[in-house]
Design a protein around this motif. Structure first.
Motif, short mmCIF file in Angstrom:
data_model
loop_
_atom_site.label_atom_id
_atom_site.label_comp_id
_atom_site.label_asym_id
_atom_site.label_seq_id
_atom_site.Cartn_x
_atom_site.Cartn_y
_atom_site.Cartn_z
N UNK A 103 39.82 23.34 -11.46
CA UNK A 103 41.08 23.31 -10.72
C UNK A 103 41.39 21.90 -10.21
N UNK A 104 40.39 21.23 -9.67
CA UNK A 104 40.60 19.87 -9.15
C UNK A 104 40.97 18.93 -10.29
N UNK A 105 40.20 19.05 -11.38
CA UNK A 105 40.46 18.19 -12.52
C UNK A 105 41.86 18.44 -13.08
N UNK A 106 42.23 19.70 -13.15
CA UNK A 106 43.57 20.05 -13.63
C UNK A 106 44.65 19.47 -12.74
N UNK A 107 44.42 19.49 -11.43
CA UNK A 107 45.42 18.96 -10.50
C UNK A 107 45.56 17.45 -10.62
N UNK A 108 44.45 16.76 -10.90
CA UNK A 108 44.54 15.31 -11.14
C UNK A 108 45.41 15.07 -12.37
N UNK A 282 48.21 13.98 -4.10
CA UNK A 282 47.63 15.05 -4.92
C UNK A 282 46.54 14.48 -5.83
N UNK A 283 46.86 13.40 -6.52
CA UNK A 283 45.92 12.82 -7.49
C UNK A 283 44.64 12.35 -6.83
N UNK A 284 44.77 11.57 -5.77
CA UNK A 284 43.58 10.99 -5.13
C UNK A 284 42.74 12.08 -4.46
N UNK A 285 43.41 12.98 -3.74
CA UNK A 285 42.67 14.03 -3.04
C UNK A 285 41.87 14.87 -4.02
N UNK A 286 42.49 15.25 -5.14
CA UNK A 286 41.80 16.12 -6.09
C UNK A 286 40.72 15.37 -6.87
N UNK A 287 40.96 14.08 -7.11
CA UNK A 287 39.95 13.28 -7.79
C UNK A 287 38.68 13.18 -6.94
N UNK A 288 38.88 12.90 -5.66
CA UNK A 288 37.74 12.82 -4.74
C UNK A 288 37.00 14.15 -4.66
N UNK A 289 37.77 15.24 -4.59
CA UNK A 289 37.15 16.56 -4.50
C UNK A 289 36.37 16.86 -5.78
N UNK A 290 36.92 16.47 -6.93
CA UNK A 290 36.25 16.73 -8.20
C UNK A 290 34.89 16.05 -8.24
N UNK A 291 34.83 14.80 -7.76
CA UNK A 291 33.54 14.10 -7.71
C UNK A 291 32.53 14.89 -6.87
N UNK A 292 33.00 15.35 -5.72
CA UNK A 292 32.09 16.07 -4.82
C UNK A 292 31.63 17.40 -5.41
N UNK A 293 32.56 18.14 -6.02
CA UNK A 293 32.17 19.44 -6.58
C UNK A 293 31.16 19.25 -7.71
#
Lengths: 409, 114
Positions: A103-108, A282-293
């Protein structure tokens, strides 16, 4: 010397709060807040509040476990409940985390589509490679703080909410628990999605790993309480701001079915800057979250099986660990690459996060009440009851409302 | 005196160099006719893990499960039992490290993996 240590600790606390704040929003919290605000105005704000209190409690617990026992959640859980009962949370949390990662990757990818006009499908592989390279090259500590600081761009939602002058009395009313004003199954589905997006298990598994790596000691317990409360508390005000803006700019009851419909939400408040700022946030927030997940799920596997792990280890020194996040990233890129709608995927992932919460949390609560792990700093009864109540409620609501929503939609 | 379930099983194992060896997946007991059972070895490995899980979980793994191995660590090699269990064996020379070794060799061929 003593003073210098004090200053260092203060800086540490400040950085912790700022990065939790900047790293709070992610695909799930952004989309569920927008949907909730657009469809039900302020009336789901109370669910966000309940979820946030529960998140603060869980984050505080994971930091306390690390400080008191030097154990990560996954490592201690395997030890305490044994392999047989560890397998269920392991499989459950890893599976929903892969979906969350997707989901995070898709949002990026969607953010890149909004920015460039090139379809999100084409971005799946480049984004996956970028995420993978950052993890693979190590130095994640630097990257993580950097991305979280960039994540401060999400403050635009707070600015936009303030500029739209919401009525304080109406907002306050939203914090009072209430039933559905209309379409109950949708209302409770969104409530579950908010809980799932706020209480994603990767968050507290990740936090405990970081605390163990930083070598927290029992005297870090007060600082931990401070960081978790304020970091997550401030972070949640961003999610509330997203909800408030959506409530004010979208026609009440409008069901938003795509990111394209959500993207102009900041234009009323911020004019021509609104669209690019939404895309960047949207892009930055989800990119950061993707790294963490991605890291969190590799941590959980490695800690559960007793392998080498760490955010700054060379891939060769922790081969199984590095391969775990690599495989997770490849799996997570697949849905976007074949064109599966990232918004739908996010909705499903958040609901499943909620459904599997008891698996992730109940054995964790067992640890937090075991003096062999947390000494005299075990949970209060109230803390236990509240967290248990919220996660069981989230799970039950998920099981009931998800099929209803799918049938209705 | 240690409680096997609480102080030994599923604990973190470290090898002679302090490398994470894995978790204690199993404990091997010797049954003696006129004395209480005695611990003779610890086991690490997928074979031991799979044997501890219910059949319905492991059945889908099929052929993979039959290839799994386990490493037996004799009691005499155990150096200390505390938060972690330290043993005087080089983990990298045991089957428990087989997959790690194989993947590390693979990674070494990818640029940037070193």
């Amino acid at each position: 010397m003593q003073r210098r240590r004090g200053v260092k600790k203060l800086l540490h606390v400040a950085l912790g709060i700022v990065t939790s704040f900047g790293g709070f929003l992610e695909a799930g919290s952004i989309t569920t807040s927008i949907q909730a605000g657009a469809e039900y105005g302020y009336s789901l704000l109370w669910v966000l509040l309940v979820g946030t209190i529960c998140l603060v409690a869980l984050i505080e617990m994971s930091g306390r476990l690390a400080a008191m026992s030097h154990h990560t959640i996954a490592g201690a859980m395997r030890e305490r409940v044994g392999l047989r009962f560890f397998v269920l949370p392991l499989v459950g949390v890893v599976a929903v985390s892969v979906l969350t990662l997707a989901a995070e990757l898709g949002a990026v990818c969607i953010a890149l589509q909004l920015a460039t006009g090139v379809s999100f499908q084409w971005w799946a592989v480049p984004v996956m490679v970028a995420l993978w390279l950052l993890l693979w090259r190590g130095n994640f500590g630097v990257v993580e703080n950097g991305v979280s600081l960039l994540g401060l761009v999400t403050v635009v939602f707070l600015v936009a909410a303030a500029r739209l002058h919401p009525t304080v009395r109406e907002m306050a009313a939203g914090f009072v628990p209430s039933g559905a004003p209309y379409d109950a199954s949708r209302y409770w589905f969104l409530a579950v999605s908010i809980l799932g997006a706020t209480l994603t298990p990767y968050l507290f598994y990740f936090y405990s790993s970081g605390a163990v790596e930083d070598g927290w000691e029992p005297d870090d317990v007060p600082a931990n309480r401070f960081v978790s409360t304020f970091g997550m508390g401030f972070g949640a005000t961003l999610a509330a701001a997203v909800l408030v803006v959506a409530a004010l700019v979208f026609m009440r009851g409008a069901r938003l079915e795509s990111f394209d419909q959500m993207a102009p939400m900041l234009t009323d408040a911020l004019g021509p800057w609104g669209f690019p700022l939404f895309v960047a946030a949207l892009g930055i927030a989800c990119f950061g979250a993707a790294l963490e997940v991605a890291l969190a799920l590799a941590y959980m596997i490695a800690q559960g099986f007793g392998w080498n792990w760490g955010e700054n280890v060379r891939p060769r020194e922790a081969a199984r660990f590095s391969v775990s996040y690599t495989v997770a990233l490849v799996l997570a890129a697949a849905p976007a690459a074949i064109g599966l709608d990232p918004l739908r995927l996010t909705n499903v992932a958040m609901a499943l996060n909620a459904a599997c919460l008891p698996l992730a949390v109940v054995p964790f609560l067992v640890l937090m009440n075991d003096r062999e792990y947390v000494g005299d700093r075990s949970n209060s009864r109230l803390g236990n009851a509240f967290v248990l109540g919220v996660v069981v409620l989230a799970c039950v609501l998920a099981i009931v409302s998800v099929p209803l929503d799918l049938l209705g939609g | 005196m240690f409680s096997l379930g609480r102080d030994v099983l599923d604990k973190q194992l470290l090898d002679a160099e302090g490398r994470p060896f894995g978790k204690v997946d199993g404990v091997v007991l010797e049954l003696r006719p006129d004395a209480p059972p005695r611990v003779v070895a610890l086991e690490v490995g997928a074979a031991t893990r799979l044997a501890r899980l219910p059949r319905w979980m492991t059945r889908p793994l099929g052929g993979l499960a039959t290839r799994a191995t386990a490493t037996r660590i004799p009691r005499s090699a155990v150096l200390s039992v505390a938060r972690e269990i330290r043993v005087g064996i080089d983990a990298t020379e045991t089957p428990a490290w087989r997959v790690e070794k194989w993947l590390a060799r693979l990674i070494a061929r990818i640029p940037g993996g070193r």
